[in-house]
Scaffold this motif. Structure first.
Motif, short mmCIF file in Angstrom:
data_model
loop_
_atom_site.label_atom_id
_atom_site.label_comp_id
_atom_site.label_asym_id
_atom_site.label_seq_id
_atom_site.Cartn_x
_atom_site.Cartn_y
_atom_site.Cartn_z
N SER A 140 0.84 -1.20 0.00
CA SER A 140 0.00 0.00 0.00
C SER A 140 0.88 1.25 0.00
O SER A 140 1.82 1.38 0.79
N GLN A 141 0.56 2.17 -0.90
CA GLN A 141 1.26 3.44 -1.00
C GLN A 141 0.37 4.56 -0.48
O GLN A 141 -0.81 4.36 -0.17
N SER A 142 0.96 5.77 -0.40
CA SER A 142 0.22 6.91 0.13
C SER A 142 -0.97 7.24 -0.76
O SER A 142 -0.84 7.31 -1.99
N GLY A 143 -2.13 7.41 -0.15
CA GLY A 143 -3.35 7.75 -0.89
C GLY A 143 -4.10 6.57 -1.44
O GLY A 143 -5.06 6.76 -2.20
N GLU A 144 -3.72 5.33 -1.10
CA GLU A 144 -4.39 4.14 -1.60
C GLU A 144 -5.18 3.48 -0.48
O GLU A 144 -4.77 3.51 0.69
N ASP A 145 -6.28 2.88 -0.86
CA ASP A 145 -7.12 2.15 0.09
C ASP A 145 -7.47 0.81 -0.54
O ASP A 145 -8.17 0.76 -1.57
N TRP A 146 -6.98 -0.28 0.05
CA TRP A 146 -7.20 -1.62 -0.49
C TRP A 146 -8.21 -2.39 0.35
O TRP A 146 -8.24 -3.62 0.30
N SER A 147 -9.04 -1.71 1.11
CA SER A 147 -10.02 -2.40 1.94
C SER A 147 -11.31 -2.64 1.16
O SER A 147 -11.52 -2.09 0.08
N GLY A 148 -12.17 -3.45 1.74
CA GLY A 148 -13.47 -3.71 1.12
C GLY A 148 -13.35 -4.49 -0.17
O GLY A 148 -12.69 -5.53 -0.24
N ASP A 149 -13.98 -3.97 -1.21
CA ASP A 149 -13.99 -4.66 -2.49
C ASP A 149 -12.62 -4.66 -3.17
O ASP A 149 -12.38 -5.44 -4.10
N MET A 150 -11.71 -3.80 -2.74
CA MET A 150 -10.40 -3.71 -3.36
C MET A 150 -9.41 -4.72 -2.79
O MET A 150 -8.27 -4.77 -3.25
N ALA A 151 -9.81 -5.51 -1.81
CA ALA A 151 -8.88 -6.45 -1.19
C ALA A 151 -8.42 -7.50 -2.20
O ALA A 151 -7.24 -7.88 -2.23
N SER A 152 -9.32 -7.99 -3.03
CA SER A 152 -8.94 -9.01 -4.01
C SER A 152 -8.08 -8.43 -5.12
O SER A 152 -7.30 -9.15 -5.75
N TRP A 153 -8.20 -7.12 -5.39
CA TRP A 153 -7.40 -6.48 -6.43
C TRP A 153 -5.95 -6.31 -5.99
O TRP A 153 -5.08 -6.06 -6.82
N GLN A 154 -5.69 -6.43 -4.71
CA GLN A 154 -4.33 -6.25 -4.22
C GLN A 154 -3.46 -7.49 -4.48
O GLN A 154 -2.24 -7.40 -4.46
N ARG A 155 -4.08 -8.63 -4.73
CA ARG A 155 -3.33 -9.86 -5.00
C ARG A 155 -3.20 -10.05 -6.50
O ARG A 155 -4.19 -10.00 -7.24
N ASP A 156 -1.99 -10.30 -6.97
CA ASP A 156 -1.71 -10.42 -8.39
C ASP A 156 -0.52 -11.36 -8.57
O ASP A 156 -0.04 -11.97 -7.61
N TRP A 157 -0.03 -11.52 -9.80
CA TRP A 157 1.15 -12.34 -10.08
C TRP A 157 2.07 -11.56 -11.01
O TRP A 157 1.66 -10.66 -11.73
N THR A 158 3.34 -11.92 -10.96
CA THR A 158 4.35 -11.28 -11.79
C THR A 158 5.10 -12.34 -12.57
O THR A 158 5.13 -13.51 -12.19
N ILE A 159 5.74 -11.96 -13.66
CA ILE A 159 6.38 -12.89 -14.59
C ILE A 159 7.89 -12.78 -14.45
O ILE A 159 8.42 -11.72 -14.11
N SER A 160 8.58 -13.91 -14.67
CA SER A 160 10.04 -13.93 -14.77
C SER A 160 10.40 -14.68 -16.04
O SER A 160 9.90 -15.79 -16.29
N HIS A 161 11.25 -14.10 -16.85
CA HIS A 161 11.63 -14.67 -18.15
C HIS A 161 12.98 -14.10 -18.55
O HIS A 161 13.44 -13.13 -17.93
N PRO A 162 13.64 -14.59 -19.59
CA PRO A 162 13.26 -15.74 -20.44
C PRO A 162 13.43 -17.09 -19.75
O PRO A 162 12.89 -18.08 -20.21
N LEU A 163 14.21 -17.11 -18.65
CA LEU A 163 14.32 -18.33 -17.85
C LEU A 163 13.52 -18.15 -16.58
O LEU A 163 13.66 -17.13 -15.89
N PRO A 164 12.65 -19.07 -16.23
CA PRO A 164 11.87 -18.92 -14.99
C PRO A 164 12.79 -18.85 -13.78
O PRO A 164 13.72 -19.65 -13.64
N ALA A 165 12.52 -17.90 -12.91
CA ALA A 165 13.31 -17.78 -11.68
C ALA A 165 13.02 -18.94 -10.74
O ALA A 165 11.98 -19.61 -10.85
N ASP A 166 13.93 -19.16 -9.81
CA ASP A 166 13.82 -20.32 -8.94
C ASP A 166 12.62 -20.22 -8.00
O ASP A 166 12.05 -21.23 -7.60
#
Length: 436
Positions: A281-307
């Motif tokens: 969470s950064q300044s001015g952000e609110d992840w409560s309520g309906d935004m709680a599920s939006w806070q969870r995400d995934w990131t990619i590692s390539h061209p070789l998958p990280a360990d």
């Protein structure tokens, strides 16, 4: 006895249940029988050998007939060795082009002391495993010959491994000018020690610039643990990528800098790493309520998958596209991975913007807290409230002063009560004297 005329065929008696003159139907074959006996796809051990003078190249007399015609015949100074037992072999060749003799490698009966078609003393199960491994690699070689017609392809193995039980089949070497690609295709479970030995041997023999690929079968449950799908949008359209759980050996290969991929017919599946993350969470952000599920995400590692990747996503690419790059570089798959990374950054910017908007909405819709009323005191009584004067008795030391009587306000007038209706009485209608 009457004999049929020359050039005629004697008439056959009709089968029971068949009308005269009707065409005869073929007899039904018993279950498990076939009309044509198919040859086994496994090569015979007499058709395979390792050439110790050519950097461990594996000779296949079925596929390398033109090349084998230039090889030295006979014992050739112990040049040829058996892959199953490691003994020296004798290359037998037809004496003349008109001969129908099939070239083959033969064991020296006196040296091997074994009987059989190939006189190989190795156990039958060991021979079968070697035949299956070589068949898998030779099939991959035949498949790449159509993709890389101008490249040199050969199966090679360390000659010292001839006669031993190997955990990884021989590697397929692809040479295109200065570029060298080493292809591995394991069939059994890999151990960390076997993977480390093969990685070190490849780097030592072909140099660090050689591309090292490990090709697994898409339908092999030992090396492909499917974990569902993931919907991605690399080019503004939603597509589904297969997710797999990598094995420890596959993670080890990727960490060493080699390429891991899966082969499904004529399609190569190349992986990227998927890592679960939660936005800080950064300044001015609110992840409560309906935004709680939006806070969870995934990131990619390539061209070789990280360990640390929890799962690997697979990008399909035609095998023919690999032949367009001399270094076997999967350009199309790498471009898709870069597009997924750009989509990830855009997704994060969009979600953080929604979190800031959510914070502003909560600030605007929250009502201000009203102040609590102060306790009632003599100074804060309302002006219209009638006050009752307090009579203080005069002090005995002082003379009473005449004072005007206090004005007592009139009590508030009460509203008149509604008039009650009198009850009807017949007597009220009679004259008063009647009642006297």
């Amino acid at each position: 006895m009457n004999r049929p005329a020359i050039g005629t065929t004697p008439a056959r008696s009709p089968r029971p249940g068949t009308a005269p003159g009707a065409p005869l139907r073929p007899l039904a074959l018993p279950a498990g029988a076939s009309r044509r006996k198919t040859r086994s796809k496994l090569p015979r051990m007499g058709q395979l050998a390792v050439d110790t003078t050519d950097r461990g190249r594996i000779i296949d007399l079925r596929r390398d007939a033109d090349t084998c015609a230039r090889l030295a015949h006979g014992r050739a100074g112990g040049r040829y060795r058996c892959l199953a037992c490691g003994h020296r072999l004798i290359l037998q060749w037809p004496s003349s082009p008109a001969s129908r003799f099939t070239p083959r490698f033969r064991h020296d009966t006196a040296a091997s002391g074994a009987s059989g078609a190939d006189h190989c003393p190795a156990p039958a199960q060991h021979q079968a495993n070697i035949q299956a491994d070589l068949t898998t690699m030779l099939a991959l070689r035949d498949q790449l010959l159509h993709v890389l017609p101008q490249a040199g392809l050969s199966l090679r193995i360390d000659p010292e491994l001839a006669g031993q039980r190997w955990e990884i089949p021989p590697a397929l070497i692809v040479r295109r000018g200065e570029h060298v690609v080493v292809l591995e295709r394991p069939r059994r479970l890999l151990t960390p020690a076997a993977v480390a030995r093969r990685l070190t041997a490849t780097r030592t023999q072909h140099g660090p610039k050689a591309a090292h690929w490990w090709v697994f079968d898409r339908d092999d449950p030992l090396h492909c643990d499917v974990a569902g799908t993931v919907n991605v949008q690399p080019y503004d359209r939603t597509i589904a990528h297969t997710k797999v759980r990598p094995t420890p050996a596959q993670r080890q290969i990727a960490a060493a800098g080699a390429t891991v991929c899966w082969l499904a017919d004529d399609t190569v599946l190349l992986p990227y790493g998927g890592h679960q993350r939660t936005y800080t969470s950064q300044s001015g952000e609110d992840w409560s309520g309906d935004m709680a599920s939006w806070q969870r995400d995934w990131t990619i590692s390539h061209p070789l998958p990280a360990d640390g990747a929890s799962w690997w996503g697979l990008i399909p690419q035609p095998l023919l596209a690999l032949g367009k790059q001399p270094s076997f570089r999967p350009a199309a798959a790498l471009a898709t991975m870069s597009a997924l990374e750009r989509a990830e950054h855009g997704r994060e910017r969009h979600r953080r913007r929604r979190a800031r908007e959510h914070a502003k909405q909560r600030t605007q819709t929250t009502p201000a807290q009203l102040p609590l009323p102060a306790p009632a005191t003599a100074a804060s009584e309302p002006a219209d409230t009638p006050k009752t004067p307090t009579l203080v008795p005069p002090s005995p030391a002082s003379a009473p002063e005449p004072q005007s009587p206090p004005t007592v306000p009139d009590p508030p007038k009460q509203a008149p009560s509604p008039r009650r209706r009198r009850r009807f009485n017949w007597r009220s209608l009679l004259p008063h004297q009647w009642g006297r």
